[in-house]
Enzyme design. Structure first.
Site, PDB file in Angstrom:
ATOM      1  CB  CYS A 120     -20.488  20.310 104.413  1.00 55.51           C
ATOM      2  SG  CYS A 120     -19.859  18.644 104.455  1.00 55.51           S
TER       3      CYS A 120
HETATM    4  N1  CO8 Z   1     -11.775   1.382  95.978  1.00 55.08           N
HETATM    5  C1  CO8 Z   1     -12.151   0.740  94.834  1.00 55.08           C
HETATM    6  N2  CO8 Z   1     -13.399   0.733  94.364  1.00 55.08           N
HETATM    7  C2  CO8 Z   1     -14.334   1.392  95.073  1.00 55.08           C
HETATM    8  C3  CO8 Z   1     -14.031   2.076  96.261  1.00 55.08           C
HETATM    9  C4  CO8 Z   1     -12.694   2.047  96.711  1.00 55.08           C
HETATM   10  N3  CO8 Z   1     -12.316   2.665  97.836  1.00 55.08           N
HETATM   11  N4  CO8 Z   1     -15.137   2.657  96.728  1.00 55.08           N
HETATM   12  C5  CO8 Z   1     -16.123   2.342  95.883  1.00 55.08           C
HETATM   13  N5  CO8 Z   1     -15.643   1.571  94.892  1.00 55.08           N
HETATM   14  C6  CO8 Z   1     -16.390   0.968  93.778  1.00 55.08           C
HETATM   15  C7  CO8 Z   1     -17.861   0.891  94.086  1.00 55.08           C
HETATM   16  O1  CO8 Z   1     -18.163  -0.264  94.851  1.00 55.08           O
HETATM   17  C8  CO8 Z   1     -18.448   0.837  92.699  1.00 55.08           C
HETATM   18  O2  CO8 Z   1     -18.368  -0.482  92.196  1.00 55.08           O
HETATM   19  P1  CO8 Z   1     -19.548  -1.083  91.268  1.00 55.08           P
HETATM   20  O3  CO8 Z   1     -19.619  -0.153  90.086  1.00 55.08           O
HETATM   21  O4  CO8 Z   1     -19.063  -2.436  90.981  1.00 55.08           O
HETATM   22  O5  CO8 Z   1     -20.767  -1.009  92.121  1.00 55.08           O
HETATM   23  C9  CO8 Z   1     -17.512   1.716  91.887  1.00 55.08           C
HETATM   24  O6  CO8 Z   1     -16.294   1.778  92.627  1.00 55.08           O
HETATM   25  C10 CO8 Z   1     -18.042   3.099  91.677  1.00 55.08           C
HETATM   26  O7  CO8 Z   1     -18.519   3.583  92.955  1.00 55.08           O
HETATM   27  P2  CO8 Z   1     -19.329   4.891  93.117  1.00 55.08           P
HETATM   28  O8  CO8 Z   1     -20.406   4.968  92.095  1.00 55.08           O
HETATM   29  O9  CO8 Z   1     -19.718   5.038  94.565  1.00 55.08           O
HETATM   30  O10 CO8 Z   1     -18.164   5.933  92.792  1.00 55.08           O
HETATM   31  P3  CO8 Z   1     -18.243   7.462  92.403  1.00 55.08           P
HETATM   32  O11 CO8 Z   1     -17.572   7.628  91.096  1.00 55.08           O
HETATM   33  O12 CO8 Z   1     -19.601   8.043  92.575  1.00 55.08           O
HETATM   34  O13 CO8 Z   1     -17.297   8.130  93.524  1.00 55.08           O
HETATM   35  C11 CO8 Z   1     -17.553   9.415  95.535  1.00 55.08           C
HETATM   36  C12 CO8 Z   1     -17.647   8.044  94.889  1.00 55.08           C
HETATM   37  C13 CO8 Z   1     -16.103   9.829  95.511  1.00 55.08           C
HETATM   38  C14 CO8 Z   1     -18.030   9.301  96.983  1.00 55.08           C
HETATM   39  C15 CO8 Z   1     -18.402  10.441  94.766  1.00 55.08           C
HETATM   40  O14 CO8 Z   1     -19.679   9.919  94.511  1.00 55.08           O
HETATM   41  C16 CO8 Z   1     -18.557  11.762  95.482  1.00 55.08           C
HETATM   42  O15 CO8 Z   1     -17.602  12.390  95.895  1.00 55.08           O
HETATM   43  N6  CO8 Z   1     -19.763  12.263  95.563  1.00 55.08           N
HETATM   44  C17 CO8 Z   1     -20.032  13.556  96.213  1.00 55.08           C
HETATM   45  C18 CO8 Z   1     -20.217  13.295  97.603  1.00 55.08           C
HETATM   46  C19 CO8 Z   1     -20.246  14.524  98.460  1.00 55.08           C
HETATM   47  O16 CO8 Z   1     -19.974  15.631  98.113  1.00 55.08           O
HETATM   48  N7  CO8 Z   1     -20.601  14.277  99.649  1.00 55.08           N
HETATM   49  C20 CO8 Z   1     -20.585  15.217 100.677  1.00 55.08           C
HETATM   50  C21 CO8 Z   1     -20.064  14.451 101.799  1.00 55.08           C
HETATM   51  S1  CO8 Z   1     -19.624  15.203 103.228  1.00 55.08           S
HETATM   52  C22 CO8 Z   1     -20.819  16.166 103.895  1.00 55.08           C
HETATM   53  O17 CO8 Z   1     -21.439  16.875 103.232  1.00 55.08           O
HETATM   54  C23 CO8 Z   1     -21.210  16.112 105.316  1.00 55.08           C
HETATM   55  C24 CO8 Z   1     -20.439  15.258 106.196  1.00 55.08           C
HETATM   56  C25 CO8 Z   1     -19.794  16.095 107.230  1.00 55.08           C
HETATM   57  C26 CO8 Z   1     -18.797  15.343 108.026  1.00 55.08           C
HETATM   58  C27 CO8 Z   1     -17.470  16.005 107.902  1.00 55.08           C
HETATM   59  C28 CO8 Z   1     -16.548  15.793 109.031  1.00 55.08           C
HETATM   60  C29 CO8 Z   1     -15.234  16.481 108.721  1.00 55.08           C
END
Ligand code: CO8
Length: 381
Positions: free
Chosen positions: A162
């Site tokens: 990123c």
């Molecule tokens: N639909 C419904 N429920 C879902 C879904 C979905 N799609 N996905 C997950 N859930 C569920 C989970 O299973 C979980 O259920 P349970 O509580 O029963 O276990 C619940 O929802 C909550 O899940 P999370 O705790 O995972 O949810 P969050 O509130 O943490 O949200 C996020 C998830 C959106 C991923 C969030 O954590 C986030 O954005 N974090 C920051 C991540 C970030 O900035 N990452 C950087 C990534 S990219 C990068 O840096 C490099 C990659 C470069 C490649 C790029 C190419 C272009």
């Protein structure tokens, strides 16, 4: 850390943004994923019934928007992604004598950046392509773009996930400062969709495709009416396994499936959120102070676009009650996470209204971990 002080007079004179013509809304993406999950659960009904396999749970458009702020994403080819039997884009292979897709995307953004800066290929000495993923190892995508434009001099690719855009802009600033290039074209074509596991509920919604480009040169050679002088650059990396993509050429020698479990993008999103927010806020605060301002005085923050809640948290830390969407604009609602391009998209779309003397910060944060920032001041010429 070194006490190096950037000489004054280096500017970003133009940026370009190429947006793919096709997009996918959360609702469309979720419908395809849920149809895929139903097929999967039917196929493995006996194993799921016996407790040997877990069923795939449904995704939800409401969850995606609430957890990330993403409402839709642009992609280079939507058809295959929305086919529950395929779940990946369909990108026909091109012949060696055709421009590759990533170069084509980058070239489109590069032409827009050159036009905005009022520059021709003859003015450019160096082309850098920075991206989270590169379509191939060699010849460098940057050299392909250099040849397509007719730029003399040299070109190379670099990958810092990123932070590939901010780090490549920093390399450009250094090259212009040292005199090794008169002007540098920085190109960031993020072709994310081929590496996303669209069958994974936790990550299928995160990324979009896009390309951005920027021209960096000396103030004296700048012919644009206004430009952004670079007051400082700052980079930081801290190793973390919380965001990984293990796809690579050694899979063949390790006798493992190159597309198997863990080989595409995966992350521990909660931990990334918790660890990166304070790191990014502290990095920006320190950098802004090093350039002689207080964080709350900065007119605009063009932050990395991964998650709206992350950006709101960081903006609040930097600007207190003064934080709002005008001062830390969001583009991830439409573009999703576009890897290194996000902060440059925000800069491209939300900087024309600022006045000479206004300061702003472009900042990336993500895999590595890596954080990169440029403190800028608008100037008129
Ligand atoms: N639909 C419904 N429920 C879902 C879904 C979905 N799609 N996905 C997950 N859930 C569920 C989970 O299973 C979980 O259920 P349970 O509580 O029963 O276990 C619940 O929802 C909550 O899940 P999370 O705790 O995972 O949810 P969050 O509130 O943490 O949200 C996020 C998830 C959106 C991923 C969030 O954590 C986030 O954005 N974090 C920051 C991540 C970030 O900035 N990452 C950087 C990534 S990219 C990068 O840096 C490099 C990659 C470069 C490649 C790029 C190419 C272009």
């Amino acid at each position: 850390m070194s006490e190096y002080k950037l000489p004054r007079g280096i500017v970003i004179s133009g940026t370009g943004l190429w947006t793919p013509p096709e997009s996918i809304s959360n609702q469309e993406l979720v419908a395809a994923y849920n149809a895929h999950a139903a097929l999967y659960n039917r196929k493995y009904a006996a194993e799921i019934e016996a407790g040997e396999m877990a069923p795939k749970l449904e995704s939800s458009a409401e969850f995606i928007e609430k957890a990330s702020g993403i409402k839709s994403r642009y992609v280079v080819a939507r058809e295959g992604i929305l086919d529950p039997e395929r779940m990946r884009p369909y990108l026909p292979e091109r012949a060696d004598n055709e421009l590759c897709l990533q170069a084509e995307m980058g070239l489109a953004a590069a032409k827009l950046a050159l036009e905005k800066a009022g520059k021709t290929p003859e003015d450019i000495d160096m082309v850098i392509v920075g991206a989270s993923y590169l379509q191939r190892a060699y010849p460098a995508i940057a050299i392909e773009i250099q040849a397509a434009l007719g730029v003399e001099g040299f070109a190379f690719d670099m990958e810092v996930a990123c932070s590939s855009a901010t780090f490549s802009l920093q390399r450009a600033v250094d090259a212009v400062a040292s005199g090794s290039a008169r002007a540098v074209l920085v190109v960031n074509p993020e072709l994310a969709s081929p590496q996303i596991d669209f069958t994974d509920r936790d990550s299928h919604f995160i990324f979009g495709d896009v390309a951005v480009a920027s021209v960096v040169e000396r103030r004296e050679s700048c012919t644009a009416d206004t430009a952004w002088e670079v007051l400082g650059t700052k980079a930081q990396t801290v190793f973390s396994n919380n965001i990984r993509s293990n796809f690579g050429y050694t899979a063949r020698a390790a006798d493992v499936d190159p597309f198997g479990p863990g080989k595409l993008f995966r992350q521990n999103g909660r931990r990334v959120f918790k660890e990166v927010c304070p790191m990014a806020a502290a990095h920006i605060e320190a950098h802004v102070r090093e350039t002689g301002s207080e964080p709350a005085e900065v007119r605009r923050y063009w932050l990395h676009q991964a998650n709206i809640n992350m950006n709101n948290l960081i903006a609040k830390k930097l600007m207190g009650d003064g934080a709002n969407a005008e001062r830390a604009p969001i583009v991830l609602d439409r573009y999703a996470n576009t890897g290194c391009a996000g902060s440059v998209i925000a800069f491209n779309l939300h900087s024309d209204d600022l006045q000479p003397g206004d300061r702003g910060v472009i900042c990336s944060f993500g895999a590595g971990y890596s954080i990169g920032s440029l403190v800028l001041e608008k100037i008129s010429l």
